[in-house]
Scaffold this motif. Structure first.
Motif, PDB file in Angstrom:
ATOM      1  N   VAL A   5      -6.866  -7.088  10.190  1.00  0.00           N
ATOM      2  CA  VAL A   5      -5.697  -6.954   9.319  1.00  0.00           C
ATOM      3  C   VAL A   5      -5.958  -5.802   8.352  1.00  0.00           C
ATOM      4  O   VAL A   5      -7.077  -5.607   7.885  1.00  0.00           O
ATOM      5  CB  VAL A   5      -5.445  -8.279   8.559  1.00  0.00           C
ATOM      6  CG1 VAL A   5      -4.269  -8.135   7.589  1.00  0.00           C
ATOM      7  CG2 VAL A   5      -5.192  -9.402   9.549  1.00  0.00           C
ATOM      8  N   SER A   7      -5.232  -5.215   5.238  1.00  0.00           N
ATOM      9  CA  SER A   7      -5.778  -5.532   3.909  1.00  0.00           C
ATOM     10  C   SER A   7      -7.281  -5.809   3.990  1.00  0.00           C
ATOM     11  O   SER A   7      -8.055  -5.393   3.122  1.00  0.00           O
ATOM     12  CB  SER A   7      -5.062  -6.754   3.321  1.00  0.00           C
ATOM     13  OG  SER A   7      -5.163  -7.848   4.207  1.00  0.00           O
ATOM     14  N   GLU A   8      -7.683  -6.466   5.064  1.00  0.00           N
ATOM     15  CA  GLU A   8      -9.093  -6.781   5.276  1.00  0.00           C
ATOM     16  C   GLU A   8      -9.900  -5.497   5.495  1.00  0.00           C
ATOM     17  O   GLU A   8     -10.964  -5.290   4.925  1.00  0.00           O
ATOM     18  CB  GLU A   8      -9.202  -7.728   6.482  1.00  0.00           C
ATOM     19  CG  GLU A   8     -10.601  -8.038   6.952  1.00  0.00           C
ATOM     20  CD  GLU A   8     -11.332  -9.012   6.048  1.00  0.00           C
ATOM     21  OE1 GLU A   8     -12.485  -9.317   6.365  1.00  0.00           O
ATOM     22  OE2 GLU A   8     -10.766  -9.449   5.029  1.00  0.00           O
ATOM     23  N   SER A  11     -10.340  -3.704   2.240  1.00  0.00           N
ATOM     24  CA  SER A  11     -11.319  -4.279   1.318  1.00  0.00           C
ATOM     25  C   SER A  11     -12.739  -4.015   1.803  1.00  0.00           C
ATOM     26  O   SER A  11     -13.645  -3.793   1.011  1.00  0.00           O
ATOM     27  CB  SER A  11     -11.039  -5.767   1.093  1.00  0.00           C
ATOM     28  OG  SER A  11     -11.610  -6.534   2.119  1.00  0.00           O
ATOM     29  N   ALA A  17      -5.346  -0.787   0.066  1.00  0.00           N
ATOM     30  CA  ALA A  17      -4.569  -0.969   1.283  1.00  0.00           C
ATOM     31  C   ALA A  17      -3.594   0.193   1.448  1.00  0.00           C
ATOM     32  O   ALA A  17      -3.356   0.665   2.562  1.00  0.00           O
ATOM     33  CB  ALA A  17      -3.832  -2.298   1.243  1.00  0.00           C
ATOM     34  N   THR A  32       2.269  -2.443   8.086  1.00  0.00           N
ATOM     35  CA  THR A  32       2.317  -2.962   6.726  1.00  0.00           C
ATOM     36  C   THR A  32       0.974  -3.615   6.422  1.00  0.00           C
ATOM     37  O   THR A  32       0.132  -3.774   7.311  1.00  0.00           O
ATOM     38  CB  THR A  32       3.425  -4.029   6.559  1.00  0.00           C
ATOM     39  OG1 THR A  32       3.113  -5.118   7.409  1.00  0.00           O
ATOM     40  CG2 THR A  32       4.788  -3.453   6.923  1.00  0.00           C
ATOM     41  N   ILE A  33       0.819  -4.029   5.169  1.00  0.00           N
ATOM     42  CA  ILE A  33      -0.461  -4.542   4.683  1.00  0.00           C
ATOM     43  C   ILE A  33      -0.944  -5.774   5.450  1.00  0.00           C
ATOM     44  O   ILE A  33      -2.142  -5.981   5.621  1.00  0.00           O
ATOM     45  CB  ILE A  33      -0.380  -4.820   3.157  1.00  0.00           C
ATOM     46  CG1 ILE A  33      -1.763  -5.206   2.600  1.00  0.00           C
ATOM     47  CG2 ILE A  33       0.644  -5.905   2.843  1.00  0.00           C
ATOM     48  CD1 ILE A  33      -1.840  -5.103   1.104  1.00  0.00           C
ATOM     49  N   ASN A  34      -0.016  -6.580   5.945  1.00  0.00           N
ATOM     50  CA  ASN A  34      -0.419  -7.811   6.631  1.00  0.00           C
ATOM     51  C   ASN A  34      -0.485  -7.684   8.151  1.00  0.00           C
ATOM     52  O   ASN A  34      -0.804  -8.648   8.840  1.00  0.00           O
ATOM     53  CB  ASN A  34       0.533  -8.947   6.267  1.00  0.00           C
ATOM     54  CG  ASN A  34       0.398  -9.305   4.795  1.00  0.00           C
ATOM     55  OD1 ASN A  34      -0.715  -9.360   4.271  1.00  0.00           O
ATOM     56  ND2 ASN A  34       1.518  -9.504   4.132  1.00  0.00           N
ATOM     57  N   GLN A  35      -0.220  -6.490   8.643  1.00  0.00           N
ATOM     58  CA  GLN A  35      -0.307  -6.298  10.091  1.00  0.00           C
ATOM     59  C   GLN A  35      -1.728  -5.912  10.498  1.00  0.00           C
ATOM     60  O   GLN A  35      -2.553  -5.523   9.667  1.00  0.00           O
ATOM     61  CB  GLN A  35       0.691  -5.229  10.547  1.00  0.00           C
ATOM     62  CG  GLN A  35       2.124  -5.761  10.584  1.00  0.00           C
ATOM     63  CD  GLN A  35       3.095  -4.703  11.067  1.00  0.00           C
ATOM     64  OE1 GLN A  35       3.126  -3.591  10.553  1.00  0.00           O
ATOM     65  NE2 GLN A  35       3.889  -5.069  12.071  1.00  0.00           N
ATOM     66  N   SER A  36      -1.986  -6.022  11.784  1.00  0.00           N
ATOM     67  CA  SER A  36      -3.335  -5.726  12.292  1.00  0.00           C
ATOM     68  C   SER A  36      -3.357  -4.401  13.041  1.00  0.00           C
ATOM     69  O   SER A  36      -2.329  -3.949  13.551  1.00  0.00           O
ATOM     70  CB  SER A  36      -3.776  -6.817  13.263  1.00  0.00           C
ATOM     71  OG  SER A  36      -3.759  -8.062  12.607  1.00  0.00           O
TER      72      SER A  36
END
Ligand code: GDP
Ligand code: MG
Length: 370
Positions: A5, A7-8, A11, A17, A32-36
Motif C-alpha cells: 500500500v 502509505s506503507e 512510511s 505519501a 491514491t494513498i490507500n491503493q497498492s
C-alpha cells in the motif's frame, strides 16, 4: 503478497505519501494513498528516493523464489540418518568408512566402488544410512560456520591403543556445537595394546559417559581391520536415528546442501548435493550459491543415472552454469529468471560486502512484507 500500500511504502521510505504519489505519477502510475502498487514498481520508487536497496530486495526475491511449505504431520515422512565420521588423525576414520562401504558393496555394484562423490549410502538392517565421507572437508567448515551442518549423527572414532587426542577433543566440540548425536567407535580393538576402559575414562573427562558406565553415550568397540563390531555400530546408528525420529517432506521442491563441487574438463561443473527435504528431479532448475542451472544428469553414489533423489539422498549433478562452493545451500526453483536475478544480487552483495564501497542505506525491512 506481491503488493504494498502506498502509505506503507511511504512510511518505510521515511517520506510523505504525497511524495510517493507524485513520484508514481511521474512514472505514469496513478494511485491514491490507500491503493497498492506491485513489487517492481515499489522497487523503482525506492530507488528513485535514493535508497540503495540490497539485502532487503534479496530477502524479498528469496521470499518470492523459494517455495514455502508448512511441514505438517501429514506431509512429513521418515528419512534416513546422515552420518559423519570424526576423530583424531590415524585413529582409523578412513579405514572405518572403507570397511563400512566395502562390506556393503554387492558384486554387481563392484564397479561403482571407484565412484567418489563425497557421500554414499549403505544398507544396514534393511535400512539406508547416508555417510558423508569427507571429514575435515571444506564443506564442513563452511557449514559449521553457518551452523548448518547437514548431519544428524557423528561417529567419533577413538583408537583404543591411543585414547583421546587433541583432534578428538576438537571433534567432540564440533559435534556438540552442531547438536549432533555422538556415537563412539572405539577402534583398533584387534591390537594387543587396546585399552577401551582408558578411552571410556578419558571420554568422561569431556562430558561423554558411556552407557555401561551409567551415561547416555553409546560406545561400540570395533576394528576396522578385522571388521569386528561394525554391524553393531551400524545397528546403533539405526537405533539413534529411531530416537531422533528424523523426518522430511519429500513432496516439495528439493532443498539441501552442496557437499563438494568441481569442474570436469569434458562435462563442466559437477556438484555433489545432499537433498535435505523435497525431491530433486532431472530437469529441475536449481540455484546453489551463485550458480544456476537445470539438472541435466543425476548420478547416485554408485555412479548409476537416476531420475530423482529424495531426502537424505546424495547425488552428483551436472547442468550448473558454474561451480558452487562446498557448503552452499541449494534449492530447486520454479522461476529460472528470478533465480538468475537472485544470483546477480548475491554476487552484487558479495562484492559490496568485500569492498564496502558505499554506505548501505538500511530501509528497515523495506520489502519484507511485500
Ligand atoms: P584416519 O587418519 O583417521 O583416516 O586413519 P586411517 O584410516 O588412515 O588409519 C590410520 C592407520 O591405522 C592405518 O595404518 C590403518 O591401517 C590403521 N588402522 C585403522 N584401523 C585399524 C584397526 O582397526 N586395527 C589396526 N590394527 N589398525 C588400524
Ligand atoms: Mg583419513
Amino acid at each position: 503478497p506481491d503488493e504494498i500500500v502506498v502509505s506503507e511504502l511511504a512510511s518505510r521510505l521515511k517520506v510523505t505519501a504525497a511524495d510517493v504519489i507524485k513520484k508514481l505519477f511521474s512514472l505514469g502510475v496513478m494511485v491514491t494513498i490507500n491503493q497498492s502498487v506491485d513489487y517492481d514498481t515499489a522497487c523503482i520508487v525506492a530507488e528513485e528516493f535514493g535508497a540503495k536497496v540490497t539485502k532487503e530486495v534479496v530477502v524479498s526475491i528469496e521470499e518470492r523464489l523459494f517455495e514455502e511449505v508448512e511441514d505438517t504431520e501429514e506431509n512429513l515422512q521418515p528419512r534416513s540418518p546422515v552420518v559423519v565420521v570424526m576423530g583424531h588423525v590415524d585413529h582409523g576414520k578412513t579405514s572405518l568408512l572403507d570397511r563400512i562401504r566395502h562390506a556393503n558393496v554387492t558384486s554387481g555394484e563392484a564397479g561403482g566402488i571407484t565412484q567418489h562423490i563425497g557421500a554414499y549410502r549403505v544398507k544396514a538392517g534393511g535400512r539406508d544410512i547416508t555417510f558423508l565421507d569427507t571429514p575435515g572437508h571444506e564443506a564442513f567448515t563452511a557449514m559449521r560456520a553457518r551452523g548448518a551442518l547437514a548431519t544428524d549423527i557423528a561417529i567419533l572414532v577413538v583408537a583404543a591403543d591411543d585414547g583421546i587426542m587433541p583432534q578428538t577433543v576438537e571433534a567432540i566440540n564440533h559435534a556438540k556445537a552442531a547438536n549432533l548425536s555422538i556415537i563412539v567407535a572405539i577402534n583398533k580393538m584387534d591390537k594387543p595394546t587396546a585399552n577401551p576402559d582408558k578411552v571410556k575414562q578419558e571420554l568422561t573427562e569431556h562430558g561423554l559417559v558411556c552407557e555401561e558406565w551409567g551415561g547416555d553415550v553409546i560406545c561400540v568397540p570395533v576394528s576396522a581391520k578385522t571388521g569386528e563390531g561394525i554391524d553393531e555400530l551400524l545397528e546403533m546408528v539405526n537405533l539413534t536415528a529411531d530416537v531422533l525420529e528424523l523426518k522430511a517432506n519429500p513432496d516439495r521442491l528439493a532443498k539441501g546442501v552442496v557437499i563438494e563441487a568441481r569442474i570436469d574438463k569434458g562435462r563442466g561443473p559437477i556438484a555433489t548435493v545432499l537433498v535435505q527435504s523435497g525431491t530433486l528431479h532431472t530437469g529441475d532448475t536449481i540455484i546453489a550459491g551463485t550458480a544456476v542451472g537445470r539438472v541435466r544428469v543425476m548420478r547416485d553414489d554408485k555412479g548409476k543415472a537416476v531420475k530423482e533423489a529424495g531426502p537424505s539422498v546424495p547425488v552428483e549433478i551436472m547442468g550448473l552454469a558454474e561451480v558452487p562452493s562446498a557448503g552452499d545451500d541449494f534449492a530447486a526453483v520454479e522461476d529460472e529468471k528470478l533465480a538468475r536475478e537472485l544470483v546477480e544480487k548475491r554476487k552484487f552483495d558479495a562484492k559490496e560486502e568485500q569492498f564496502k564501497l558505499y554506505k548501505k542505506v538500511s530501509l528497515d525491512n523495506l520489502f519484507s512484507q511485500i
